[in-house]
Design a protein around this motif. Structure first.
Motif, PDB file in Angstrom:
ATOM      1  N   ASP A 168      -3.151   0.605  11.092  1.00 51.83           N
ATOM      2  CA  ASP A 168      -2.842   1.557  10.142  1.00 51.83           C
ATOM      3  C   ASP A 168      -4.139   2.002   9.095  1.00 51.83           C
ATOM      4  O   ASP A 168      -4.326   3.126   9.002  1.00 51.83           O
ATOM      5  CB  ASP A 168      -1.503   1.332   9.137  1.00 51.83           C
ATOM      6  N   TRP A 216      -8.439   7.702  16.113  1.00 54.47           N
ATOM      7  CA  TRP A 216      -7.010   8.174  16.052  1.00 54.47           C
ATOM      8  C   TRP A 216      -6.468   8.719  17.141  1.00 54.47           C
ATOM      9  O   TRP A 216      -5.235   8.599  17.488  1.00 54.47           O
ATOM     10  CB  TRP A 216      -7.130   9.325  14.956  1.00 54.47           C
ATOM     11  N   TYR A 240      -3.165   6.946  19.171  1.00 54.01           N
ATOM     12  CA  TYR A 240      -1.765   7.685  19.177  1.00 54.01           C
ATOM     13  C   TYR A 240      -1.897   8.267  20.633  1.00 54.01           C
ATOM     14  O   TYR A 240      -0.775   9.003  20.834  1.00 54.01           O
ATOM     15  CB  TYR A 240      -1.749   8.432  18.094  1.00 54.01           C
ATOM     16  N   GLY A 260      -3.234  -0.462   1.612  1.00 51.83           N
ATOM     17  CA  GLY A 260      -2.721  -0.700   2.797  1.00 51.83           C
ATOM     18  C   GLY A 260      -1.449  -1.631   2.854  1.00 51.83           C
ATOM     19  O   GLY A 260      -0.546  -1.620   3.240  1.00 51.83           O
ATOM     20  N   PHE A 262       2.571  -1.071   3.153  1.00 53.84           N
ATOM     21  CA  PHE A 262       3.133  -1.535   4.202  1.00 53.84           C
ATOM     22  C   PHE A 262       4.360  -2.531   3.818  1.00 53.84           C
ATOM     23  O   PHE A 262       5.385  -2.322   4.477  1.00 53.84           O
ATOM     24  CB  PHE A 262       2.260  -2.397   5.200  1.00 53.84           C
ATOM     25  N   ASP A 310       8.804   6.237   3.023  1.00 58.10           N
ATOM     26  CA  ASP A 310       7.446   6.405   3.097  1.00 58.10           C
ATOM     27  C   ASP A 310       6.878   7.299   2.219  1.00 58.10           C
ATOM     28  O   ASP A 310       5.908   7.033   1.428  1.00 58.10           O
ATOM     29  CB  ASP A 310       7.282   6.998   4.621  1.00 58.10           C
TER      30      ASP A 310
END
Lengths: 387, 348
Positions: A85, A269, A273, A317, A321, A330
């Protein structure tokens, strides 16, 4: 703006004091520094108590806390997803640190990543070899960065305004290139590689590349004359020019750097994905800048370091998380980012005000004949310059 | 730095006759490029597609521009003081959602009260920005980036998955963005009144002129005796009020308000101000220019549709416009600097 030397020269006004001394001997005391005055840290203490170190302690403390308090936190799976992430932010934060240290900014990074992603999708669909696709996409990032660099370093335009313009331009070009479509059929071997882990550690394989990028920019900033010059540019462009630093050239290459690394982030990226879309990585620019500023880089330039920024990125991060593991929505998490950012810039300011107040009180105690208002006004200009 | 629009022409013009100097002043007007671009855009589009300037077409144009015009006017105030407010999109979102909530939880609430509450909420959020910037003496870019996230998070936490639709609001409120007076939608008239008030304040009052002085040189402004912190705080407060007003109007104009309302708007607003001739480092520009910039940027969308240009080109063209605005500004400032140097040399 505020050179470290200026405060020492201001605290010892030699000429006026000499004039007064013949009339009033008591006032000579004002030129003497107080015995308990902090002299600035040196050696190990400087490293172990610095801003970067505090950031790293915070990160370690939080990781320790999370490992104990959150049941599923300390596992390879967590490490893997957490790192996957943060990789885009971590990547772009490296050259962004250098750019902000010179007192400039680059808001177009996320758009460059999006443009790269869109290009990859279209080129791959047209049947080119994946190697060629990657090379062209990376080159597009270099060109986009060079265009920023040309407008800012050569034409001398303000970077904030230019990169808001190219933010729209590159995102727009991404739309022109790929439109509403999404390309998803990238080679499975490659997309699997981008989510694969090194053995059982849970660390993604691509982290090796990220470490290489971080090392490159870390060494460039901290161990080369070019990097030291960037700090000088951040403090004062004119002074940097006079000591022989090529300001324009340095800035140009920095923007080429942000462009290239943003392209890498765009490629990552897309393959992570497995989807090439025009709106990939949109809004990432503010996340990156927030992380860099949290990592101790001053928006005015002249201060900051790569280790501090890495710690800042990882701290945001990790907090995000772990809150997510605690099932906190989120979307609420962005408040944490915002609060951390404000706290990180307000705290030093408050701390400094406290120190000034204590200094003023000490002056008042040791020199009762000097009015307290005089003592505070002597330090005030230096503080206001910093904003 | 470049000259402010109301600044008298340079000393060299004293000997020249009045007419050319007035023409020169007009040519140096910072709003000129954006005006020319707007007129050219509308003319070309109308020639190709006459329906573009039909009453309905004009109404749509103005409706689309209203929200950004108000935001750009407020942003101009802040940018002129050499600050920036990135949190406006989040403020707008919070207020828009608050408006929706207010109509649902307090049935029959007068619309005027809703406007007041919305602007008050905006004022509060703007005051937080202003306080953090002036008291903590931290750069506005960082503070408002932080509050952008915090306000958006508050909005998310408050709204969750809830959305309010046009049906939840009284008809009279929705009618504000439907009914027209002389072809102008009511909310656009509100926006125009706001822009005029702010423009007069900025150009004609002492506090307004102070903002230019602060933006040109904060230290000099302080030495001159201008209450810098108070003025900057006021600029942020006003910007908050305007963002709040924009939020209420947004709720009237658009069908749904929810957690993500207004996100990503901040850079578009800054872009509108820059296109309208507000220098990003403060000290020059005007509210009218910023409003024109907003009108230009929103008109492009409709114009491209009317011209049957691929809609995907729109954002790229916006980018090119922003860049050209900066380049034009740069060329103008270089020429002014050269002229000043020549006239100074002559005077010596």
């Amino acid at each position: 703006m505020s050179e470290p030397g200026s405060s020492t020269t201001r605290s010892s006004p030699v000429t006026p004091a000499d004039k007064i001394s013949s009339l009033d001997t008591r006032l000579i005391d004002t030129t003497k520094t107080l015995p308990t005055e902090p002299k600035g840290r040196t050696g190990a203490a400087r490293i172990l108590l610095g801003r970067d170190a505090i950031m790293i302690y915070l990160l370690l403390a939080f990781v320790l806390y999370a490992s104990i308090a959150i049941p599923r936190f300390a596992s390879p799976v967590t490490v893997g997803f957490l790192l996957l992430d943060v990789i885009p932010v971590l990547l772009i934060a490296m050259p962004m640190t250098l750019v902000i240290i010179t007192g400039e900014i680059d808001l177009s990074v996320a758009s460059i990543a999006g443009l790269t992603s869109a290009l990859m999708g279209v080129l791959w669909e047209s049947g080119l070899d994946i190697g060629v696709v990657l090379a062209i996409s990376l080159f597009a990032g270099v060109v986009a960065g060079a265009f920023n660099g040309f407008l800012i370093a050569v034409a001398g335009l303000p970077s904030l305004a230019v990169t808001i313009g190219t933010l729209a331009l590159y995102r727009g070009l991404a739309l022109v290139v790929i439109g509403d479509n999404a390309v998803a059929n990238f080679p499975p071997g490659l997309t699997a590689f981008f989510t694969s882990k090194i053995g059982a550690t849970g660390i993604p394989t691509v982290m090796i590349g990220v470490v290489v990028v971080a090392l490159f920019f870390g060494v460039l900033l901290h161990l080369t004359p070019f990097g030291r010059g960037l700090y000088a540019i951040g403090f004062s462009k004119e002074a940097a020019t006079f000591v022989g630093i090529r300001v324009s050239r340095a800035k140009f290459w920095l923007y080429v750097g942000t462009g290239s690394v943003s392209a890498l982030a765009g490629i990552y990226w897309t393959l992570r994905y497995s989807s090439a879309r025009s709106d990939n990585a949109s809004g990432l620019e503010l996340t990156v800048i927030a992380a860099v500023l949290l990592g101790g880089v001053s928006i005015f330039g002249g201060t900051g370091s790569i280790p501090g920024v890495i710690a800042g990125v990882l701290l945001i991060g990790t907090i995000n998380f772990s809150l997510r593991l605690e099932r906190i929505s989120d979307v609420v998490l962005i408040m944490v980012t915002g609060s951390l950012l404000i706290a990180s810039v307000v705290a030093p300011s408050v701390f400094e005000a406290l120190q000034r107040w204590r200094h003023g009180r000490r002056m008042h105690k040791t020199l009762p004949q000097v009015p307290a208002s005089g003592a505070t006004s002597a330090t005030a200009p230096g503080v206001q310059e910093r904003k | 730095m470049t000259t402010a629009p109301t600044r008298p022409p340079g000393t060299a013009e004293h000997t020249v006759s009045a007419v050319p100097s007035r023409l020169g002043a007009l040519l140096r007007l910072r709003e000129l490029p954006v005006t020319v671009a707007l007129i050219a855009l509308v003319t070309i589009t109308t020639v190709v597609n006459p329906l573009f300037l039909s009453p309905q077409g004009v109404k749509d144009l103005l409706l689309n521009a209203t929200i950004v015009i108000i935001l750009a006017a407020g942003q101009a105030l802040v940018i002129i003081t050499r600050n920036v407010d990135l949190s406006v999109g989040s403020v707008l979102g919070l207020v828009a959602f608050g408006t929706g909530t207010l109509f649902v939880t307090v049935p029959g609430i007068p619309i005027v009260v809703v406007f007041l509450v919305g602007m008050l909420l905006g004022a509060l959020l703007g005051a937080i920005n202003g306080l953090l910037v002036t008291v903590a003496k931290v750069p506005a870019l960082v503070i408002t980036l932080g509050t952008l996230y915090i306000y958006r998070g508050l909005n998310n936490a408050w709204a969750g998955g809830t959305q309010y639709f046009a049906g939840d609001r009284p008809d009279a409120f929705g009618a504000l963005s439907v009914d027209t007076v002389l072809g102008f939608p009511l909310i656009t008239l509100i926006a125009i009144v706001v822009v005029v008030i702010v423009a007069v304040y900025l150009a004609g009052t002492r506090a307004g002129r102070d903002l230019y002085a602060i933006g040109s040189d904060p230290d000099a402004a302080k030495l001159f005796g201008i209450p810098v912190s108070r003025r900057v705080f006021l600029a942020f407060l006003t910007n908050g009020v305007l963002a709040g007003l924009a939020g209420v109007l947004y709720a009237s104009r658009f069908n749904s308000v929810g957690a993500t309302t207004g996100s990503g708007l901040e850079l578009a607003v800054v872009a509108a101000a820059v296109v309208g001739g507000v220098a990003i480092f403060g000290g020059s520009g005007s509210v009218v220019g910023a409003a024109m910039g907003a009108l230009l940027l929103t008109t492009i969308t409709s114009a491209l549709t009317a011209l049957r240009v691929d809609k995907f080109w729109q954002e790229a063209i916006v980018g090119v416009l922003i860049l050209s605005a900066i380049i034009i500004d740069r060329i103008a400032s270089v020429r002014t600097a050269r002229k000043l140097r020549i006239s100074e040399a002559r005077n010596v």
